[in-house]
Structures are given as C-alpha cells and as structure tokens.
Design a protein around this motif. Structure first.
Motif, PDB file in Angstrom:
ATOM      1  N   ILE A  80      44.308  11.979  43.362  1.00  0.00           N
ATOM      2  CA  ILE A  80      44.959  12.610  42.203  1.00  0.00           C
ATOM      3  C   ILE A  80      44.775  14.117  42.274  1.00  0.00           C
ATOM      4  CG2 ILE A  80      44.938  12.805  39.690  1.00  0.00           C
ATOM      5  CD1 ILE A  80      44.110   9.796  39.655  1.00  0.00           C
ATOM      6  N   ARG A  81      43.567  14.564  42.609  1.00  0.00           N
ATOM      7  CA  ARG A  81      43.306  16.004  42.718  1.00  0.00           C
ATOM      8  C   ARG A  81      44.197  16.637  43.781  1.00  0.00           C
ATOM      9  NH1 ARG A  81      40.639  18.770  46.303  1.00  0.00           N
ATOM     10  NH2 ARG A  81      39.451  17.033  47.139  1.00  0.00           N
TER      11      ARG A  81
ATOM     12  N   GLY B  75      47.017  15.509  44.874  1.00  0.00           N
ATOM     13  CA  GLY B  75      48.396  15.455  44.393  1.00  0.00           C
ATOM     14  C   GLY B  75      48.742  16.627  43.491  1.00  0.00           C
ATOM     15  N   LEU B  76      47.736  17.155  42.817  1.00  0.00           N
ATOM     16  CA  LEU B  76      47.917  18.330  41.959  1.00  0.00           C
ATOM     17  C   LEU B  76      47.707  19.634  42.735  1.00  0.00           C
ATOM     18  CD1 LEU B  76      46.081  17.059  38.784  1.00  0.00           C
ATOM     19  CD2 LEU B  76      48.504  17.607  38.970  1.00  0.00           C
TER      20      LEU B  76
ATOM     21  N   PHE C 255      43.044  16.743  34.139  1.00  0.00           N
ATOM     22  CA  PHE C 255      44.268  16.262  34.794  1.00  0.00           C
ATOM     23  C   PHE C 255      45.421  16.204  33.803  1.00  0.00           C
ATOM     24  CE2 PHE C 255      41.851  13.745  38.306  1.00  0.00           C
ATOM     25  CZ  PHE C 255      41.746  14.900  39.071  1.00  0.00           C
ATOM     26  N   ASN C 256      45.161  15.743  32.604  1.00  0.00           N
ATOM     27  CA  ASN C 256      46.218  15.666  31.585  1.00  0.00           C
ATOM     28  C   ASN C 256      46.748  17.056  31.232  1.00  0.00           C
ATOM     29  OD1 ASN C 256      46.146  12.863  31.466  1.00  0.00           O
ATOM     30  ND2 ASN C 256      44.776  12.812  29.725  1.00  0.00           N
TER      31      ASN C 256
ATOM     32  N   GLN D   2      49.284  15.832  34.837  1.00  0.00           N
ATOM     33  CA  GLN D   2      49.118  14.513  35.459  1.00  0.00           C
ATOM     34  C   GLN D   2      48.505  13.592  34.414  1.00  0.00           C
ATOM     35  OE1 GLN D   2      50.021  13.556  38.675  1.00  0.00           O
ATOM     36  NE2 GLN D   2      49.550  11.521  37.938  1.00  0.00           N
ATOM     37  N   LYS D   3      49.334  12.838  33.726  1.00  0.00           N
ATOM     38  CA  LYS D   3      48.847  11.945  32.681  1.00  0.00           C
ATOM     39  C   LYS D   3      48.172  10.739  33.333  1.00  0.00           C
ATOM     40  CE  LYS D   3      50.489  14.599  29.533  1.00  0.00           C
ATOM     41  NZ  LYS D   3      49.607  15.601  29.020  1.00  0.00           N
ATOM     42  N   VAL D   4      46.880  10.630  33.140  1.00  0.00           N
ATOM     43  CA  VAL D   4      46.098   9.555  33.757  1.00  0.00           C
ATOM     44  C   VAL D   4      45.199   8.902  32.720  1.00  0.00           C
ATOM     45  CG1 VAL D   4      46.068  10.553  36.081  1.00  0.00           C
ATOM     46  CG2 VAL D   4      44.281  11.156  34.469  1.00  0.00           C
TER      47      VAL D   4
END
Length: 85
Positions: free
Chosen positions: A7-8, A10-11, A51-52, A56-58
């Motif tokens: 996820i990191r 991806g951002l 992240f939000n 990136q809504k997780v």
C-alpha cells in the motif's frame, strides 16, 4: 503478513515519509513491513489515518489481514462453543 509495504509503495511513499506521517522512525516502519515487529493498536490507527488522508481509503483488515491459521482457530472455537482461554 501485512500489506503495509504494498500500500505504501502504491502511494509512492518512502518509509521515511510514512514514518513522519505516523510519528515513528523509518526503521520501525521497516520492522512492521517485514513482520519483525507488530505495531500497537494506536500506531495501526495512525497508519490507517495517514493512508486515508493521502487518498488511499483502507481498513484495518486490508492492511493487517488476519493470518489464515488464526481464522481457522477462531472458527473452530466458535463451533466448539469454547471461549478460547
């Protein structure tokens, strides 16, 4: 194993950037990603919030999925009516 690193990445965030966003050190982030250490619940919430904020809504479960063996243990406890002391 967590999905924290994927996820990191991806951002397009570095470990240092995430660490600054959550008030931790880059080495702590590295330990969380490798599984050497587990973040406490407050740090987990900080990671989710960071992240939000970045779009990136997780959820907790998306970053830190329950291990397969823990799922089966939970299911077997529920079936047996045990409280899992």
């Amino acid at each position: 194993m967590s999905n924290l690193k994927s996820i990191r990445l991806g951002l397009k965030m570095s470990q240092k950037q995430l660490a600054e966003a959550i008030g931790q050190t880059p080495s702590s982030v590295g330990h969380y990603e490798s599984g050497r250490r587990s973040p406490d619940i407050g740090t987990c919430h900080s990671i989710i919030s960071a992240f939000n904020r970045l779009g990136q809504k997780v959820t907790f479960e998306e970053i830190f999925p329950q291990p397969a063996n823990a799922k089966s243990s939970t299911r077997s406890l529920a079936r047996s009516g045990s409280k899992g002391v």
